[in-house]
Design a protein around this motif. Structure first.
Motif, PDB file in Angstrom:
ATOM      1  N   GLU A   1      99.111  45.957 -24.724  1.00 25.24           N
ATOM      2  CA  GLU A   1     100.167  46.834 -25.251  1.00 25.24           C
ATOM      3  C   GLU A   1     100.974  46.175 -26.362  1.00 25.24           C
ATOM      4  OE1 GLU A   1     101.178  50.089 -24.577  1.00 25.24           O
ATOM      5  OE2 GLU A   1      99.401  50.335 -23.336  1.00 25.24           O
ATOM      6  N   GLU A   2     101.323  44.904 -26.187  1.00 24.31           N
ATOM      7  CA  GLU A   2     102.162  44.232 -27.192  1.00 24.31           C
ATOM      8  C   GLU A   2     101.430  43.980 -28.501  1.00 24.31           C
ATOM      9  OE1 GLU A   2     100.388  41.067 -24.515  1.00 24.31           O
ATOM     10  OE2 GLU A   2     101.438  42.942 -24.157  1.00 24.31           O
ATOM     11  N   LYS A   3     100.107  44.105 -28.506  1.00 23.80           N
ATOM     12  CA  LYS A   3      99.320  43.894 -29.731  1.00 23.80           C
ATOM     13  C   LYS A   3      99.057  45.194 -30.493  1.00 23.80           C
ATOM     14  CE  LYS A   3      98.713  39.527 -28.891  1.00 23.80           C
ATOM     15  NZ  LYS A   3      99.402  38.518 -29.647  1.00 23.80           N
ATOM     16  N   LEU A   4      99.494  46.317 -29.928  1.00 24.16           N
ATOM     17  CA  LEU A   4      99.283  47.616 -30.577  1.00 24.16           C
ATOM     18  C   LEU A   4     100.284  47.805 -31.713  1.00 24.16           C
ATOM     19  CD1 LEU A   4      98.832  49.934 -27.478  1.00 24.16           C
ATOM     20  CD2 LEU A   4      97.068  49.264 -29.109  1.00 24.16           C
ATOM     21  N   PRO A   5      99.877  48.495 -32.770  1.00 27.63           N
ATOM     22  CA  PRO A   5     100.845  48.863 -33.798  1.00 27.63           C
ATOM     23  C   PRO A   5     101.760  49.958 -33.250  1.00 27.63           C
ATOM     24  CG  PRO A   5      98.735  49.880 -34.258  1.00 27.63           C
ATOM     25  CD  PRO A   5      98.544  48.980 -33.066  1.00 27.63           C
ATOM     26  N   LYS A   6     102.839  50.255 -33.951  1.00 29.29           N
ATOM     27  CA  LYS A   6     103.722  51.354 -33.519  1.00 29.29           C
ATOM     28  C   LYS A   6     102.948  52.657 -33.639  1.00 29.29           C
ATOM     29  CE  LYS A   6     108.456  49.968 -34.195  1.00 29.29           C
ATOM     30  NZ  LYS A   6     109.207  50.545 -33.131  1.00 29.29           N
ATOM     31  N   LEU A   7     102.855  53.364 -32.527  1.00 31.27           N
ATOM     32  CA  LEU A   7     102.147  54.644 -32.486  1.00 31.27           C
ATOM     33  C   LEU A   7     103.097  55.694 -31.943  1.00 31.27           C
ATOM     34  CD1 LEU A   7      98.824  53.465 -30.792  1.00 31.27           C
ATOM     35  CD2 LEU A   7      99.164  53.885 -33.223  1.00 31.27           C
ATOM     36  N   ASP A   8     103.055  56.892 -32.561  1.00 33.14           N
ATOM     37  CA  ASP A   8     103.821  57.977 -31.960  1.00 33.14           C
ATOM     38  C   ASP A   8     103.013  58.515 -30.772  1.00 33.14           C
ATOM     39  OD1 ASP A   8     101.943  59.949 -32.870  1.00 33.14           O
ATOM     40  OD2 ASP A   8     103.050  60.217 -34.741  1.00 33.14           O
ATOM     41  N   GLU A   9     103.576  59.433 -30.024  1.00 33.22           N
ATOM     42  CA  GLU A   9     102.938  59.917 -28.793  1.00 33.22           C
ATOM     43  C   GLU A   9     101.554  60.515 -29.050  1.00 33.22           C
ATOM     44  OE1 GLU A   9     102.454  60.029 -24.930  1.00 33.22           O
ATOM     45  OE2 GLU A   9     104.248  59.185 -25.854  1.00 33.22           O
ATOM     46  N   GLU A  10     101.428  61.293 -30.133  1.00 27.04           N
ATOM     47  CA  GLU A  10     100.136  61.914 -30.458  1.00 27.04           C
ATOM     48  C   GLU A  10      99.100  60.842 -30.809  1.00 27.04           C
ATOM     49  OE1 GLU A  10      98.148  64.821 -33.835  1.00 27.04           O
ATOM     50  OE2 GLU A  10     100.314  64.810 -33.615  1.00 27.04           O
ATOM     51  N   GLN A  11      99.481  59.872 -31.623  1.00 27.30           N
ATOM     52  CA  GLN A  11      98.568  58.795 -31.997  1.00 27.30           C
ATOM     53  C   GLN A  11      98.141  57.997 -30.760  1.00 27.30           C
ATOM     54  OE1 GLN A  11     101.252  56.911 -34.755  1.00 27.30           O
ATOM     55  NE2 GLN A  11     100.218  57.786 -36.540  1.00 27.30           N
ATOM     56  N   ARG A  12      99.109  57.706 -29.909  1.00 32.19           N
ATOM     57  CA  ARG A  12      98.823  56.947 -28.695  1.00 32.19           C
ATOM     58  C   ARG A  12      97.840  57.708 -27.815  1.00 32.19           C
ATOM     59  NH1 ARG A  12      99.391  54.067 -24.808  1.00 32.19           N
ATOM     60  NH2 ARG A  12     100.876  52.723 -23.886  1.00 32.19           N
ATOM     61  N   GLU A  13      98.082  58.996 -27.638  1.00 35.01           N
ATOM     62  CA  GLU A  13      97.219  59.835 -26.806  1.00 35.01           C
ATOM     63  C   GLU A  13      95.790  59.858 -27.340  1.00 35.01           C
ATOM     64  OE1 GLU A  13      96.025  61.962 -23.662  1.00 35.01           O
ATOM     65  OE2 GLU A  13      98.031  61.143 -23.879  1.00 35.01           O
ATOM     66  N   GLN A  14      95.637  59.885 -28.662  1.00 27.16           N
ATOM     67  CA  GLN A  14      94.300  59.919 -29.256  1.00 27.16           C
ATOM     68  C   GLN A  14      93.508  58.657 -28.958  1.00 27.16           C
ATOM     69  OE1 GLN A  14      94.881  60.986 -33.488  1.00 27.16           O
ATOM     70  NE2 GLN A  14      93.402  62.591 -33.085  1.00 27.16           N
ATOM     71  N   HIS A  15      94.175  57.541 -28.732  1.00 26.25           N
ATOM     72  CA  HIS A  15      93.488  56.265 -28.544  1.00 26.25           C
ATOM     73  C   HIS A  15      93.344  55.836 -27.085  1.00 26.25           C
ATOM     74  CE1 HIS A  15      94.328  56.165 -32.840  1.00 26.25           C
ATOM     75  NE2 HIS A  15      93.214  55.467 -32.889  1.00 26.25           N
ATOM     76  N   VAL A  16      93.897  56.654 -26.167  1.00 23.23           N
ATOM     77  CA  VAL A  16      93.724  56.354 -24.745  1.00 23.23           C
ATOM     78  C   VAL A  16      92.245  56.477 -24.401  1.00 23.23           C
ATOM     79  CG1 VAL A  16      94.204  57.199 -22.399  1.00 23.23           C
ATOM     80  CG2 VAL A  16      96.057  57.011 -24.068  1.00 23.23           C
ATOM     81  N   GLY A  17      91.733  55.467 -23.715  1.00 21.63           N
ATOM     82  CA  GLY A  17      90.326  55.456 -23.353  1.00 21.63           C
ATOM     83  C   GLY A  17      89.435  54.870 -24.426  1.00 21.63           C
ATOM     84  N   MET A  18      90.032  54.520 -25.556  1.00 14.64           N
ATOM     85  CA  MET A  18      89.273  53.897 -26.643  1.00 14.64           C
ATOM     86  C   MET A  18      89.697  52.430 -26.787  1.00 14.64           C
ATOM     87  SD  MET A  18      89.171  56.901 -29.492  1.00 14.64           S
ATOM     88  CE  MET A  18      89.419  58.561 -28.962  1.00 14.64           C
ATOM     89  N   VAL A  19      90.945  52.236 -27.225  1.00 10.68           N
ATOM     90  CA  VAL A  19      91.491  50.881 -27.311  1.00 10.68           C
ATOM     91  C   VAL A  19      92.741  50.735 -26.461  1.00 10.68           C
ATOM     92  CG1 VAL A  19      90.501  50.263 -29.550  1.00 10.68           C
ATOM     93  CG2 VAL A  19      92.734  51.391 -29.464  1.00 10.68           C
ATOM     94  N   ILE A  20      93.191  51.819 -25.839  1.00 12.46           N
ATOM     95  CA  ILE A  20      94.327  51.800 -24.925  1.00 12.46           C
ATOM     96  C   ILE A  20      93.803  52.199 -23.546  1.00 12.46           C
ATOM     97  CG2 ILE A  20      96.560  52.820 -24.352  1.00 12.46           C
ATOM     98  CD1 ILE A  20      96.940  53.397 -27.357  1.00 12.46           C
ATOM     99  N   LYS A  21      94.138  51.397 -22.547  1.00 10.32           N
ATOM    100  CA  LYS A  21      93.671  51.646 -21.184  1.00 10.32           C
ATOM    101  C   LYS A  21      94.191  52.982 -20.667  1.00 10.32           C
ATOM    102  CE  LYS A  21      93.218  49.303 -16.789  1.00 10.32           C
ATOM    103  NZ  LYS A  21      93.461  48.060 -16.054  1.00 10.32           N
ATOM    104  N   GLU A  22      93.334  53.711 -19.964  1.00 10.72           N
ATOM    105  CA  GLU A  22      93.739  55.015 -19.396  1.00 10.72           C
ATOM    106  C   GLU A  22      94.668  54.839 -18.234  1.00 10.72           C
ATOM    107  OE1 GLU A  22      90.981  58.343 -19.357  1.00 10.72           O
ATOM    108  OE2 GLU A  22      89.450  56.931 -20.011  1.00 10.72           O
TER     109      GLU A  22
END
Length: 135
Positions: free
Chosen positions: A114-135
């Protein structure tokens, strides 16, 4: 599972992030995204692009004597077309895109802390869940 369309949209979003956040592609996020796309998105993207290119060539104008396909650097499709040929290639591109948008791809996640992620808004974050962000 993600659809090809979901992966394409997420990749466009990351491209936008790369243009806004200088050096993001060389961070852990950028490394993880590249690994993720190389494994999950690129193989299907190559097949998609191959079909699009075949449709463009199949409908392009030919030189009547040499049978050489006539290229056009000013046309984003890369070839010259008759009016009917252009209509046919656009129709075929739409058919291919619509078919590929529904293709489901079993993704293998490349997670980033999480601390290595760039600033993402909620929509951006949701798009990357299951890809580079743990579900």
């Amino acid at each position: 599972m993600k659809t090809f369309k979901q992966l394409r949209e997420a990749d466009q979003l990351v491209g936008d992030l790369y243009s806004k956040v200088k050096g993001l592609e060389v961070t852990r996020f950028g490394y993880a995204w590249k690994r993720f796309t190389d494994k999950n998105y690129i193989p299907t993207l190559k097949k998609f692009q191959e079909e699009i290119n075949d449709a463009r060539i199949d409908n392009a104008l030919e030189d009547p004597t040499t049978k050489e396909v006539l290229r056009d650097q000013m046309n984003p499709r890369g070839f010259k077309y008759t009016k009917e040929g252009l209509k046919a290639v656009i129709k075929k591109e739409n058919e291919i895109t619509n078919r590929y948008d529904l293709v489901e791809i079993e993704v293998k996640t490349s997670q980033v802390a999480e601390e290595k992620l760039p600033k993402l808004d909620e929509e951006q974050r949701e798009q990357h869940v299951g890809m580079v962000i743990k579900e």
